[in-house]
Design an enzyme around this catalytic site. Structure first.
Site, PDB file in Angstrom:
ATOM      1  N   HIS A   1      27.581  20.299 -17.783  1.00 55.69           N
ATOM      2  CA  HIS A   1      28.849  20.105 -17.083  1.00 55.69           C
ATOM      3  C   HIS A   1      29.746  19.086 -17.787  1.00 55.69           C
ATOM      4  O   HIS A   1      30.922  18.959 -17.438  1.00 55.69           O
ATOM      5  CB  HIS A   1      28.604  19.617 -15.649  1.00 55.69           C
TER       6      HIS A   1
ATOM      7  N   ALA B   1       0.848  -1.198   0.000  1.00 52.56           N
ATOM      8  CA  ALA B   1       0.000   0.000   0.000  1.00 52.56           C
ATOM      9  C   ALA B   1       0.877   1.239   0.000  1.00 52.56           C
ATOM     10  O   ALA B   1       1.534   1.538   0.991  1.00 52.56           O
ATOM     11  CB  ALA B   1      -0.925   0.005   1.213  1.00 52.56           C
TER      12      ALA B   1
ATOM     13  N   GLU C   1       2.379  18.983   3.150  1.00 49.72           N
ATOM     14  CA  GLU C   1       3.464  18.103   2.724  1.00 49.72           C
ATOM     15  C   GLU C   1       3.862  18.405   1.286  1.00 49.72           C
ATOM     16  O   GLU C   1       5.053  18.496   0.951  1.00 49.72           O
ATOM     17  CB  GLU C   1       3.028  16.643   2.846  1.00 49.72           C
TER      18      GLU C   1
ATOM     19  N   GLN D   1      24.271  17.678 -18.071  1.00 50.97           N
ATOM     20  CA  GLN D   1      24.738  17.596 -19.456  1.00 50.97           C
ATOM     21  C   GLN D   1      25.667  18.759 -19.777  1.00 50.97           C
ATOM     22  O   GLN D   1      26.706  18.583 -20.436  1.00 50.97           O
ATOM     23  CB  GLN D   1      23.538  17.586 -20.404  1.00 50.97           C
TER      24      GLN D   1
ATOM     25  N   GLY E   1       3.180  11.373  -2.945  1.00 50.52           N
ATOM     26  CA  GLY E   1       2.225  11.221  -4.036  1.00 50.52           C
ATOM     27  C   GLY E   1       2.927  11.348  -5.377  1.00 50.52           C
ATOM     28  O   GLY E   1       3.548  12.362  -5.663  1.00 50.52           O
ATOM     29  N   THR E   2       2.851  10.317  -6.187  1.00 51.92           N
ATOM     30  CA  THR E   2       3.529  10.330  -7.479  1.00 51.92           C
ATOM     31  C   THR E   2       2.932  11.383  -8.410  1.00 51.92           C
ATOM     32  O   THR E   2       1.809  11.868  -8.205  1.00 51.92           O
ATOM     33  CB  THR E   2       3.419   8.963  -8.171  1.00 51.92           C
TER      34      THR E   2
END
Length: 387
Positions: free
Chosen positions: A341, A133, A245, A339, A367-368
């Site tokens: 760098h 979960a 959050e 990139q 949360g994605t």
């Protein structure tokens, strides 16, 4: 573009934060990452210096300062100090744990926990995620059954930030097998209780100094005075605290993105190739121009969100918009900066290389990106009939 966002008091506070980081964090940050552990004493020093826990009311030893702009300054300065493991732990305490302890506790619980939080002696963790979960909180299987005045807690949690270090763990558990919105309750488990054990410190690909753990609860007896926020109110309490959050993720994302951009801009106009600074090439200038624009636009949204939060008006949907966009922006900015760098960007002693590894989690935790878009999409669809 001028950023008319901070006052003189905020800038004075910035100096305090900067001095603290120079003295207490920068000399140790590499060792912390190598040892996969942050010295606990630094959190007591940070709290005492006002680097976090500012919102704890004065009667419990805090400053009672509610303006989130002070938290933003900490995000910016810790990013500039390239101490991202430390930054994550501060965010966990200030943007998650503290607000559960401020909003959901009884007077007696406040007396027990807030003074220790205000001095950094108490470190907290939030235990929601389980092996089966993650984003779907309704899939939580950890359960608590009433036994007289107490509750008996059984289950397992994983990916718990500060799970090894924490003195208090806020645990989400199923208390009503029948399900529904009132199926869950929050409990505060204390570190020395019988039956509460910590598994291995998980080996992450980034943010190594910030401990992340598996937690196990085997017939842990939780007294009723450690119920947090009321029986059956767990899901509501979790959902109501998500905007703070997610605002914290947005604040950290924009701060780190700006820091790595500034480092890269400097690099592009001091690093030479073919007899001239690489920043004199049109392609490089266009890359910098695009990133500078994206940062300014996103920063304006985050600033607006902070002010809305201060006024109690930041909605879950608006917080979700900021979270997914700024975390995805951070991935793009850091990748493009690495990139620019060249080979040096792939070296761990360069800030951009370390940031590249530490950044990847941003679009996953709290949360994605996909879940954030679903929240926004459902809100857009609400009220519209389907033929």
């Amino acid at each position: 573009m001028d950023r008319d966002f901070y006052t003189e008091d905020h800038e004075l506070y910035r100096q305090t934060v900067r001095e603290f980081l120079t003295r207490e964090v920068v000399p140790h940050r590499e060792r912390w990452d190598e040892e996969r552990w942050i010295d606990r004493r630094v959190f007591a020093a940070a709290a005492t210096s006002g680097i976090y826990a500012l919102q704890v009311p004065e009667q419990y030893g805090g400053a009672g300062e509610l303006d989130y702009r002070y938290r933003m300054i900490v995000c910016e300065e810790v990013s500039r100090a390239h101490a991202l493991s430390f930054a994550l732990t501060l965010g966990l305490q200030d943007d998650l744990v503290l607000h559960y302890l401020l909003d959901l506790t009884t007077d007696e619980q406040k007396q027990r926990w807030l003074p220790g939080f205000a001095t950094g002696e108490i470190i907290g963790a939030l235990a929601m995620t389980e092996p089966g979960a993650g984003s779907d909180l309704r899939g939580i299987r950890t359960e608590a059954k009433q036994d007289g005045e107490d509750w008996i807690l059984n289950g397992q949690k994983t990916f718990i930030s500060s799970g090894i270090m924490a003195d208090l763990v806020i645990v989400a558990a199923r208390t009503n097998p029948g399900g529904g919105s009132k199926a869950f309750t929050l409990f505060v488990v204390e570190s020395d209780w019988p039956g509460f054990t910590r598994g291995r410190k998980l080996q992450k690909i980034g943010l190594p100094g910030q401990d992340t753990a598996e937690l196990f609860f085997d017939n842990v007896r939780v007294p009723s005075e450690n119920v947090l926020g009321g029986i059956g109110r767990g899901l509501h309490n979790l959902m109501s605290h998500l905007p703070r959050e997610r605002l914290g993720i947005s604040a950290g994302a924009i701060a780190l993105s700006r820091t790595i951009f500034d480092v890269t801009r400097e690099y592009c106009f001091t690093r030479t190739a073919f007899g001239k600074p690489i920043g004199d090439n049109q392609h490089v200038r266009f890359e910098l121009a695009e990133m500078a624009t994206e940062l300014d636009v996103a920063e304006a949204y985050v600033d607006k969100s902070v002010l809305a939060y201060n006024e109690g008006k930041l909605t879950p949907v608006d917080a979700a918009k900021g979270k997914w966009y700024t975390s995805e922006l951070q991935k793009r900015i850091v990748d493009r900066c690495l990139q620019l760098h060249g080979g040096y960007g792939y070296m761990s002693e360069y800030p951009v290389g370390r940031a590249y590894i530490d950044t990847r989690i941003q679009t996953i935790y709290a949360g994605t990106t996909e879940i954030m878009k679903e929240i926004i999409g459902r809100d857009l669809a609400r009220g519209h009939s389907h033929e």
